[in-house]
Design a protein around this motif. Structure first.
Motif, PDB file in Angstrom:
ATOM      1  N   LYS A  59       0.828  -1.207   0.000  1.00  0.00           N
ATOM      2  CA  LYS A  59       0.000   0.000   0.000  1.00  0.00           C
ATOM      3  C   LYS A  59       0.867   1.263   0.000  1.00  0.00           C
ATOM      4  N   ASN A  60       1.974   1.231   0.701  1.00  0.00           N
ATOM      5  CA  ASN A  60       2.887   2.376   0.668  1.00  0.00           C
ATOM      6  C   ASN A  60       3.529   2.530  -0.713  1.00  0.00           C
ATOM      7  N   PHE A  61       3.794   1.404  -1.365  1.00  0.00           N
ATOM      8  CA  PHE A  61       4.318   1.424  -2.730  1.00  0.00           C
ATOM      9  C   PHE A  61       3.298   2.096  -3.655  1.00  0.00           C
ATOM     10  N   VAL A  62       2.032   1.706  -3.505  1.00  0.00           N
ATOM     11  CA  VAL A  62       0.964   2.286  -4.319  1.00  0.00           C
ATOM     12  C   VAL A  62       0.816   3.776  -4.020  1.00  0.00           C
ATOM     13  N   LYS A  63       0.897   4.146  -2.755  1.00  0.00           N
ATOM     14  CA  LYS A  63       0.810   5.557  -2.366  1.00  0.00           C
ATOM     15  C   LYS A  63       1.874   6.384  -3.082  1.00  0.00           C
ATOM     16  N   GLU A  64       3.119   5.927  -3.043  1.00  0.00           N
ATOM     17  CA  GLU A  64       4.204   6.661  -3.687  1.00  0.00           C
ATOM     18  C   GLU A  64       4.024   6.705  -5.200  1.00  0.00           C
ATOM     19  N   TYR A  65       3.506   5.631  -5.766  1.00  0.00           N
ATOM     20  CA  TYR A  65       3.260   5.595  -7.212  1.00  0.00           C
ATOM     21  C   TYR A  65       2.203   6.647  -7.580  1.00  0.00           C
ATOM     22  N   ILE A  66       1.153   6.732  -6.779  1.00  0.00           N
ATOM     23  CA  ILE A  66       0.089   7.703  -7.036  1.00  0.00           C
ATOM     24  C   ILE A  66       0.636   9.125  -6.972  1.00  0.00           C
ATOM     25  N   ILE A  67       1.401   9.419  -5.945  1.00  0.00           N
ATOM     26  CA  ILE A  67       1.960  10.765  -5.787  1.00  0.00           C
ATOM     27  C   ILE A  67       2.867  11.125  -6.958  1.00  0.00           C
ATOM     28  N   LYS A  68       3.643  10.174  -7.418  1.00  0.00           N
ATOM     29  CA  LYS A  68       4.592  10.427  -8.502  1.00  0.00           C
ATOM     30  C   LYS A  68       3.910  10.563  -9.856  1.00  0.00           C
ATOM     31  N   ASN A  69       2.880   9.759 -10.105  1.00  0.00           N
ATOM     32  CA  ASN A  69       2.313   9.675 -11.447  1.00  0.00           C
ATOM     33  C   ASN A  69       0.968  10.382 -11.637  1.00  0.00           C
ATOM     34  N   PHE A  70       0.204  10.568 -10.557  1.00  0.00           N
ATOM     35  CA  PHE A  70      -1.150  11.092 -10.720  1.00  0.00           C
ATOM     36  C   PHE A  70      -1.424  12.357  -9.916  1.00  0.00           C
ATOM     37  N   ASN A  71      -0.402  12.927  -9.302  1.00  0.00           N
ATOM     38  CA  ASN A  71      -0.617  14.073  -8.415  1.00  0.00           C
ATOM     39  C   ASN A  71      -1.171  15.289  -9.145  1.00  0.00           C
ATOM     40  N   LYS A  73      -3.444  15.215 -11.473  1.00  0.00           N
ATOM     41  CA  LYS A  73      -4.808  14.973 -11.921  1.00  0.00           C
ATOM     42  C   LYS A  73      -5.801  15.637 -10.979  1.00  0.00           C
ATOM     43  N   ASN A  74      -6.944  16.051 -11.519  1.00  0.00           N
ATOM     44  CA  ASN A  74      -7.986  16.652 -10.683  1.00  0.00           C
ATOM     45  C   ASN A  74      -8.698  15.610  -9.834  1.00  0.00           C
ATOM     46  N   GLU A  75      -8.746  14.369 -10.347  1.00  0.00           N
ATOM     47  CA  GLU A  75      -9.381  13.285  -9.605  1.00  0.00           C
ATOM     48  C   GLU A  75      -8.565  12.008  -9.773  1.00  0.00           C
ATOM     49  N   ILE A  76      -8.286  11.340  -8.676  1.00  0.00           N
ATOM     50  CA  ILE A  76      -7.551  10.071  -8.680  1.00  0.00           C
ATOM     51  C   ILE A  76      -8.516   8.983  -8.230  1.00  0.00           C
ATOM     52  N   MET A  94      -6.750   6.707   4.634  1.00  0.00           N
ATOM     53  CA  MET A  94      -5.866   7.231   5.684  1.00  0.00           C
ATOM     54  C   MET A  94      -4.482   7.552   5.133  1.00  0.00           C
ATOM     55  N   LEU A  95      -3.919   6.629   4.361  1.00  0.00           N
ATOM     56  CA  LEU A  95      -2.571   6.835   3.835  1.00  0.00           C
ATOM     57  C   LEU A  95      -2.508   8.004   2.860  1.00  0.00           C
ATOM     58  N   LEU A  96      -3.604   8.269   2.164  1.00  0.00           N
ATOM     59  CA  LEU A  96      -3.647   9.337   1.163  1.00  0.00           C
ATOM     60  C   LEU A  96      -4.459  10.532   1.647  1.00  0.00           C
ATOM     61  N   LYS A  97      -4.470  10.747   2.941  1.00  0.00           N
ATOM     62  CA  LYS A  97      -5.305  11.817   3.516  1.00  0.00           C
ATOM     63  C   LYS A  97      -4.944  13.197   2.976  1.00  0.00           C
ATOM     64  N   ASP A  98      -3.677  13.398   2.605  1.00  0.00           N
ATOM     65  CA  ASP A  98      -3.260  14.701   2.086  1.00  0.00           C
ATOM     66  C   ASP A  98      -3.805  14.967   0.688  1.00  0.00           C
ATOM     67  N   LEU A  99      -4.314  13.916   0.048  1.00  0.00           N
ATOM     68  CA  LEU A  99      -4.910  14.061  -1.279  1.00  0.00           C
ATOM     69  C   LEU A  99      -6.415  13.779  -1.234  1.00  0.00           C
ATOM     70  N   GLY A 289      -2.046   3.229 -15.361  1.00  0.00           N
ATOM     71  CA  GLY A 289      -2.779   2.698 -14.217  1.00  0.00           C
ATOM     72  C   GLY A 289      -2.154   1.408 -13.728  1.00  0.00           C
ATOM     73  N   ILE A 290      -2.406   1.065 -12.463  1.00  0.00           N
ATOM     74  CA  ILE A 290      -1.806  -0.140 -11.893  1.00  0.00           C
ATOM     75  C   ILE A 290      -2.871  -1.076 -11.327  1.00  0.00           C
ATOM     76  N   PHE A 291      -2.544  -2.365 -11.388  1.00  0.00           N
ATOM     77  CA  PHE A 291      -3.376  -3.422 -10.816  1.00  0.00           C
ATOM     78  C   PHE A 291      -2.595  -4.059  -9.679  1.00  0.00           C
ATOM     79  N   VAL A 292      -3.254  -4.271  -8.535  1.00  0.00           N
ATOM     80  CA  VAL A 292      -2.557  -4.700  -7.323  1.00  0.00           C
ATOM     81  C   VAL A 292      -3.164  -5.971  -6.757  1.00  0.00           C
ATOM     82  N   LEU A 293      -2.321  -6.976  -6.550  1.00  0.00           N
ATOM     83  CA  LEU A 293      -2.720  -8.190  -5.859  1.00  0.00           C
ATOM     84  C   LEU A 293      -2.145  -8.154  -4.438  1.00  0.00           C
TER      85      LEU A 293
END
Length: 334
Positions: A59-71, A73-76, A94-99, A289-293
């Protein structure tokens, strides 16, 4: 909670361990632990074993990916499949509360009762009771569901730095409810787990204490939940592609003949199902976009090499594969 009665039938599964199949006499659902009968396309059981901050490294990996690649965007948009009672979706919130003003999270699950519980904004937290000799040595299939007990129960073990950070987020988002849960033996599907201990393993099952927690006013308002199917993602995205789709620790429900005994044998058409999932996910993901297992998805007592092969064939690239662990985050190539 729905009270449930169970019975054990003598019919055995076709497996070398001759494990007796436990049948449920009526549908039921509980929070962290339990199982629910779901008869559709060969699916027999839905196991509910979840926790806040589960698979946190991913989940932290996904969080960092979102911040780097989709920050920018108007909507994630994040789609959380197999969401159970909502713990994974709330963890992302919770992890993405700043967004929070950008991030929109939709959780879906096959279970109608799971979605009803998730939408209640109330979670059942459980902790294993201690004995005079210390804690029970609980089995692996219980451990994941109880890993978050430190968030709201007193513990004699010092919290790690990671746990301290998670608890800070938890305390910001949740508060303990004054509602007292019904007695576990009357209200929870833990009976199924206890049968494993008592009748199969011949040991005394552990006991639990429980409490409810509820979201504080204004917290995790970016989460919503609906009943849905991973193979019908278009009904969830409604033409608006997602940036992240997760389906953690739920894949075996779709590609196995039985998802409850622990002896998970892929269906005869498992490779076809995996390919259909890969195609459906691709069609509903935005560029990059990413898919997560789940972190242990490839370790669920079966050979699932055909799953990553299916995603590679339709145009995904593994992002976090190492020598020690197979990839569980896949990026859609542009």
């Amino acid at each position: 909670m729905i009270n449930t009665n169970y019975s054990i039938k003598t019919k055995t599964l076709n497996n070398p361990y001759q494990i007796k199949k436990i049948h449920q006499t009526q549908p039921s659902f509980c929070g962290h632990l339990g199982a629910e009968k779901y008869a559709k396309d060969g699916i027999t059981w839905l196991r509910h074993e979840t926790a806040l901050f589960r698979d946190l490294q991913t989940k932290n990996f996904v969080k960092e990916y979102i911040i780097k690649n989709f920050n920018d965007k108007n909507e994630i948009k994040i789609i959380v499949g197999g969401c159970s009672t909502g713990e994974e979706a709330y963890t992302f919130s919770m992890l993405l509360k700043d967004l929070a003003n950008k991030v929109k999270i939709t959780g879906f699950d096959l279970s109608k009762e799971s979605i009803k519980s998730a939408n209640s904004k109330k979670l059942l937290m459980q902790k294993q009771k201690e004995t005079p000799n210390g804690n029970y040595d609980i089995m692996r299939f219980l451990q994941n569901a109880l890993k978050d007990s430190y968030l709201c129960f007193t513990t004699t073990t010092p919290l790690t730095k990671e746990q301290t950070e998670c608890k800070k987020l938890f305390d910001e988002f949740f508060e303990i409810s004054s509602e007292i849960p019904q007695k576990e033996k009357e209200s929870l599907s833990l009976k199924l787990k206890m049968m494993y201990f008592k009748y199969l393993l011949k040991i005394v099952p552990p006991e639990y204490e429980s409490k409810y927690v509820v979201l504080k006013t204004g917290k995790a308002n970016n989460c919503n939940f609906l009943q849905g199917d991973i193979l019908k993602l278009e009904e969830i995205t409604k033409g608006k592609k997602a940036d992240v789709i997760t389906f953690s620790n739920a894949l075996y429900h779709i590609i196995c003949d039985d998802s409850f005994t622990g002896l998970r044998v892929p269906k005869k058409n498992a490779e076809e199902i995996a390919m259909n999932i890969a195609k459906t996910v691709k069609e509903n993901l935005s560029p990059k976009g990413i898919f997560v297992l789940g972190e242990n998805e490839a370790m669920q007592t079966m050979d699932t090499k055909f799953v990553p092969q299916a995603f590679e064939k339709v145009g995904f690239m593994a992002l976090n594969e190492t020598k020690e662990h197979p990839a569980n985050v896949w990026q859609l190539m542009e």
